[in-house]
Design a protein around this motif. Structure first.
Motif, PDB file in Angstrom:
ATOM      1  N   ASP A 354      -9.433   0.459 -12.192  1.00  0.00           N
ATOM      2  CA  ASP A 354      -8.473   1.448 -11.703  1.00  0.00           C
ATOM      3  C   ASP A 354      -8.320   1.339 -10.194  1.00  0.00           C
ATOM      4  N   TRP A 355      -9.437   1.096  -9.504  1.00  0.00           N
ATOM      5  CA  TRP A 355      -9.348   0.911  -8.046  1.00  0.00           C
ATOM      6  C   TRP A 355      -8.387  -0.234  -7.729  1.00  0.00           C
ATOM      7  N   CYS A 356      -8.515  -1.326  -8.451  1.00  0.00           N
ATOM      8  CA  CYS A 356      -7.656  -2.491  -8.208  1.00  0.00           C
ATOM      9  C   CYS A 356      -6.190  -2.161  -8.475  1.00  0.00           C
ATOM     10  N   ALA A 357      -5.926  -1.434  -9.531  1.00  0.00           N
ATOM     11  CA  ALA A 357      -4.543  -1.082  -9.866  1.00  0.00           C
ATOM     12  C   ALA A 357      -3.930  -0.203  -8.791  1.00  0.00           C
ATOM     13  N   GLN A 358      -4.686   0.781  -8.342  1.00  0.00           N
ATOM     14  CA  GLN A 358      -4.179   1.665  -7.295  1.00  0.00           C
ATOM     15  C   GLN A 358      -4.062   0.925  -5.957  1.00  0.00           C
ATOM     16  N   TYR A 359      -5.012   0.054  -5.700  1.00  0.00           N
ATOM     17  CA  TYR A 359      -5.001  -0.695  -4.439  1.00  0.00           C
ATOM     18  C   TYR A 359      -3.787  -1.613  -4.359  1.00  0.00           C
ATOM     19  N   GLU A 360      -3.470  -2.274  -5.464  1.00  0.00           N
ATOM     20  CA  GLU A 360      -2.326  -3.194  -5.486  1.00  0.00           C
ATOM     21  C   GLU A 360      -1.040  -2.490  -5.084  1.00  0.00           C
ATOM     22  N   LYS A 361      -0.860  -1.259  -5.549  1.00  0.00           N
ATOM     23  CA  LYS A 361       0.347  -0.503  -5.211  1.00  0.00           C
ATOM     24  C   LYS A 361       0.420  -0.245  -3.713  1.00  0.00           C
ATOM     25  N   ARG A 362      -0.703   0.142  -3.130  1.00  0.00           N
ATOM     26  CA  ARG A 362      -0.731   0.457  -1.701  1.00  0.00           C
ATOM     27  C   ARG A 362      -0.696  -0.800  -0.852  1.00  0.00           C
ATOM     28  N   LEU A 363      -1.234  -1.894  -1.366  1.00  0.00           N
ATOM     29  CA  LEU A 363      -1.225  -3.143  -0.617  1.00  0.00           C
ATOM     30  C   LEU A 363       0.192  -3.598  -0.317  1.00  0.00           C
ATOM     31  N   GLN A 364       1.099  -3.423  -1.283  1.00  0.00           N
ATOM     32  CA  GLN A 364       2.496  -3.824  -1.054  1.00  0.00           C
ATOM     33  C   GLN A 364       3.070  -3.114   0.166  1.00  0.00           C
ATOM     34  N   ILE A 365       2.747  -1.852   0.295  1.00  0.00           N
ATOM     35  CA  ILE A 365       3.274  -1.057   1.416  1.00  0.00           C
ATOM     36  C   ILE A 365       2.628  -1.504   2.728  1.00  0.00           C
ATOM     37  N   PHE A 366       1.314  -1.746   2.688  1.00  0.00           N
ATOM     38  CA  PHE A 366       0.636  -2.173   3.910  1.00  0.00           C
ATOM     39  C   PHE A 366       1.151  -3.531   4.383  1.00  0.00           C
ATOM     40  N   LEU A 367       1.382  -4.453   3.450  1.00  0.00           N
ATOM     41  CA  LEU A 367       1.874  -5.775   3.847  1.00  0.00           C
ATOM     42  C   LEU A 367       3.276  -5.694   4.444  1.00  0.00           C
ATOM     43  N   GLN A 368       4.097  -4.774   3.956  1.00  0.00           N
ATOM     44  CA  GLN A 368       5.409  -4.572   4.574  1.00  0.00           C
ATOM     45  C   GLN A 368       5.249  -4.059   6.003  1.00  0.00           C
ATOM     46  N   ALA A 369       4.303  -3.140   6.190  1.00  0.00           N
ATOM     47  CA  ALA A 369       4.035  -2.630   7.531  1.00  0.00           C
ATOM     48  C   ALA A 369       3.513  -3.742   8.441  1.00  0.00           C
ATOM     49  N   MET A 370       2.680  -4.617   7.909  1.00  0.00           N
ATOM     50  CA  MET A 370       2.157  -5.732   8.694  1.00  0.00           C
ATOM     51  C   MET A 370       3.265  -6.712   9.069  1.00  0.00           C
ATOM     52  N   MET A 371       4.183  -6.962   8.164  1.00  0.00           N
ATOM     53  CA  MET A 371       5.306  -7.851   8.482  1.00  0.00           C
ATOM     54  C   MET A 371       6.175  -7.266   9.589  1.00  0.00           C
ATOM     55  N   ASP A 372       6.384  -5.961   9.558  1.00  0.00           N
ATOM     56  CA  ASP A 372       7.136  -5.306  10.644  1.00  0.00           C
ATOM     57  C   ASP A 372       6.392  -5.462  11.963  1.00  0.00           C
ATOM     58  N   CYS A 373       5.091  -5.320  11.915  1.00  0.00           N
ATOM     59  CA  CYS A 373       4.258  -5.490  13.110  1.00  0.00           C
ATOM     60  C   CYS A 373       4.400  -6.909  13.658  1.00  0.00           C
ATOM     61  N   GLU A 374       4.362  -7.885  12.786  1.00  0.00           N
ATOM     62  CA  GLU A 374       4.476  -9.283  13.210  1.00  0.00           C
ATOM     63  C   GLU A 374       5.834  -9.573  13.834  1.00  0.00           C
ATOM     64  N   GLU A 375       6.886  -9.012  13.260  1.00  0.00           N
ATOM     65  CA  GLU A 375       8.223  -9.230  13.826  1.00  0.00           C
ATOM     66  C   GLU A 375       8.347  -8.583  15.197  1.00  0.00           C
ATOM     67  N   ASP A 376       7.790  -7.411  15.354  1.00  0.00           N
ATOM     68  CA  ASP A 376       7.822  -6.759  16.663  1.00  0.00           C
ATOM     69  C   ASP A 376       7.041  -7.560  17.693  1.00  0.00           C
ATOM     70  N   TYR A 377       5.898  -8.092  17.290  1.00  0.00           N
ATOM     71  CA  TYR A 377       5.088  -8.903  18.194  1.00  0.00           C
ATOM     72  C   TYR A 377       5.876 -10.132  18.631  1.00  0.00           C
ATOM     73  N   GLN A 378       6.551 -10.764  17.698  1.00  0.00           N
ATOM     74  CA  GLN A 378       7.327 -11.962  18.019  1.00  0.00           C
ATOM     75  C   GLN A 378       8.474 -11.635  18.962  1.00  0.00           C
ATOM     76  N   THR A 379       9.078 -10.470  18.770  1.00  0.00           N
ATOM     77  CA  THR A 379      10.174 -10.066  19.651  1.00  0.00           C
ATOM     78  C   THR A 379       9.671  -9.854  21.073  1.00  0.00           C
ATOM     79  N   ARG A 380       8.514  -9.241  21.207  1.00  0.00           N
ATOM     80  CA  ARG A 380       7.978  -8.960  22.541  1.00  0.00           C
ATOM     81  C   ARG A 380       7.414 -10.201  23.213  1.00  0.00           C
ATOM     82  N   ASN A 381       6.869 -11.108  22.430  1.00  0.00           N
ATOM     83  CA  ASN A 381       6.185 -12.260  23.010  1.00  0.00           C
ATOM     84  C   ASN A 381       6.944 -13.568  22.826  1.00  0.00           C
TER      85      ASN A 381
END
Length: 488
Positions: A354-381
């Motif tokens: 169950d932990w894995c099932a719930q984690y997978e759902k939240r991981l998708q959201i975190f990875l989207q947030a990380m991709m936004d972070c990476e794009e912002d970093y690239q824009t600044r640098n």
């Protein structure tokens, strides 16, 4: 099968007893006043407005002094005896890494870290209480964990992500955390270990990596301090082998609550020997170690939402508790954070699946947030190397199962269930058994002759140990002196 190796109950009882007794000592009138005078003198000629015991956290106790000329305050932070097994080493490492992170991230993605005013050894502290850090107090409204967890949680309840939090809200909060994770990943050294400052803006890896697991296997696993790793490492595989050896040593030396039966003991040894085989066997190792020679990024064992402070607008204003921070294999950083659900998998009440099932759902959201972070970093640098992107590597680590190798390597007390449920079949094939408690029998042929002999030797020893409950503990010298003085 128990999802984790229980703590040694005799050691845990003694640890709690010492911690409680020492915290009571802090409120002795003479000692309390001496702490206040010490903080006031450190900040002279400023006039103090208030002085109080601030809080006792998982590893430290703190006193706060505020001043008439500003809203900010000064914090005196002391490691808790009976909890910190390496207080001097802890303080030295923490100060160095805090200064390193502050200096090296200021031009890219700054991480707000308290400024260290002074630190010192036990003999420099008020009433010889222990090694200490005096730092500024970051004014904050709450922690990031307070924003993420289920409302109404009582103080002694374990945290759990609010199941009703909206995707939009969660992504906003994850993005604040992703910025910190990404920023840390940009800091690296050529060795694995703890840092020493060698000049105004210069550091080197000079000491062993001091980890939470090292502290806990001494404190709650009764491992002698002499059995811990002492080196720095120039190869990831060497460090992973040291962690595998630590798992074996822990099982050998934990005095109480280590095994339930002879077969339970064999099962635990088989898992640890096979985990070591994953590192020693070149063909197996190449499946999950991809950056043998680094560079090795900064890694904090205790980074989690609870240690991230936010203001009224829910923006990060400070990140605290850096004591178990060191440079580590790239694979640690490439694994997505375990704390997306706030609770660790071994403590999840509904089980690992169950932990894995719930984690997978939240991981998708975190990875989207990380991709936004990476794009912002690239824009600044203007430039972001593909190798610097964490989002795709975190996705791969989770999908491939590398995540679980990193988790098992770092978490001694959670090792057994993680190994048998998430690692074994990936490398050694289907076990043909529905009963996970019997899988080890089908893996005996993979062990070396010497490993089988060692296992049987310790089966007999552990069964004899189960007949009595004794304290077998190896704390630091200060804790031993405190125990003797208070007759604990």
């Amino acid at each position: 099968m128990n999802p984790r190796l229980p703590f040694d109950d005799a050691a845990w009882e003694k640890s709690d007893q010492i911690e409680d007794s020492w915290l009571d000592l802090l409120f002795d009138e003479d000692i309390y006043n001496e702490i206040g005078i010490f903080l006031a003198e450190q900040n002279c000629p400023r006039q103090w407005a208030d002085f109080k015991f601030f809080k006792s956290g998982g590893f430290n106790a703190s006193f706060l002094m505020t001043f008439t000329d500003t809203d900010t305050g000064a914090l005196l932070r002391l490691p808790l005896p009976g909890v910190h097994m390496f207080p001097e080493e802890k303080v030295r490492n923490e100060v160095s890494i805090m200064q390193f992170i502050t200096k090296r991230t200021s031009q890219t993605m700054p991480i707000p870290i308290p400024m260290v005013f002074r630190w010192g050894e036990r003999n420099e502290s008020p009433s010889n209480l222990g090694p200490f850090i005096v730092m500024d107090h970051i004014d904050h409204e709450r922690s990031m964990s307070d924003l993420l967890e289920t409302p109404g949680r009582q103080s002694k309840q374990r945290p759990e992500l609010n199941p009703d939090i909206s995707t939009t809200r969660l992504k906003v909060l994850y993005r604040e955390l992703a910025d910190i994770v990404f920023s840390l990943s940009t800091l690296s050294m050529n060795l694995i270990g703890s840092l020493k400052q060698t000049g105004k803006s210069m550091w080197e890896v000079a000491y062993r990596p001091l980890t939470i697991s090292m502290n806990e296997v001494v404190r709650l696993g009764t491992l002698p301090r002499s059995k811990l790793p002492t080196a720095t490492y120039d190869k990831a595989s060497l460090y992973f082998e040291a962690l595998a050896e630590l798992h074996i040593s822990h099982l050998k030396h934990q005095r109480n609550n280590a095994i339930d039966s002879a077969d339970d003991c064999r099962r635990k040894f088989v898992a640890r020997f096979l985990f070591r085989k994953l590192v020693r066997d070149r063909d197996l190792r190449d499946k999950w170690i991809s950056h043998e020679h680094g560079p090795f990024p900064v890694w904090c064992d205790d980074f989690r939402p609870q240690n991230v402070m936010v203001d009224e607008a829910d923006k990060v204003v400070g990140v605290v508790d850096w004591e178990f921070t060191y440079t580590a294999p790239v694979e640690f950083t490439h694994a997505p954070p375990w704390w997306l659900l706030l609770e660790k998998p071994e403590y999840w009440t509904k089980g690992l699946d169950d932990w894995c099932a719930q984690y997978e759902k939240r991981l998708q959201i975190f990875l989207q947030a990380m991709m936004d972070c990476e794009e912002d970093y690239q824009t600044r640098n203007e430039r972001l190397e593909e190798s610097q992107r964490l989002s795709s590597r975190m996705r791969y680590s989770w999908d491939s199962g590398d995540f679980w190798i990193m988790y098992a390597a770092r978490n001694n007390f959670a090792f057994d269930a993680i190994y048998w449920n998430k690692i074994d079949q990936r490398f050694f094939g289907s076990n043909g058994s529905d009963n996970i408690c019997d899988v080890w029998k089908k893996r005996l042929h993979l062990l070396e002759h010497e490993e089988k002999e060692t296992m049987e030797k310790y089966v007999d020893l552990k069964l004899r140990e189960n007949e009595t409950r004794l304290l077998s503990w190896d704390p630091d010298q200060y804790t031993l002196e405190y125990m003797a003085k208070t007759e604990l």
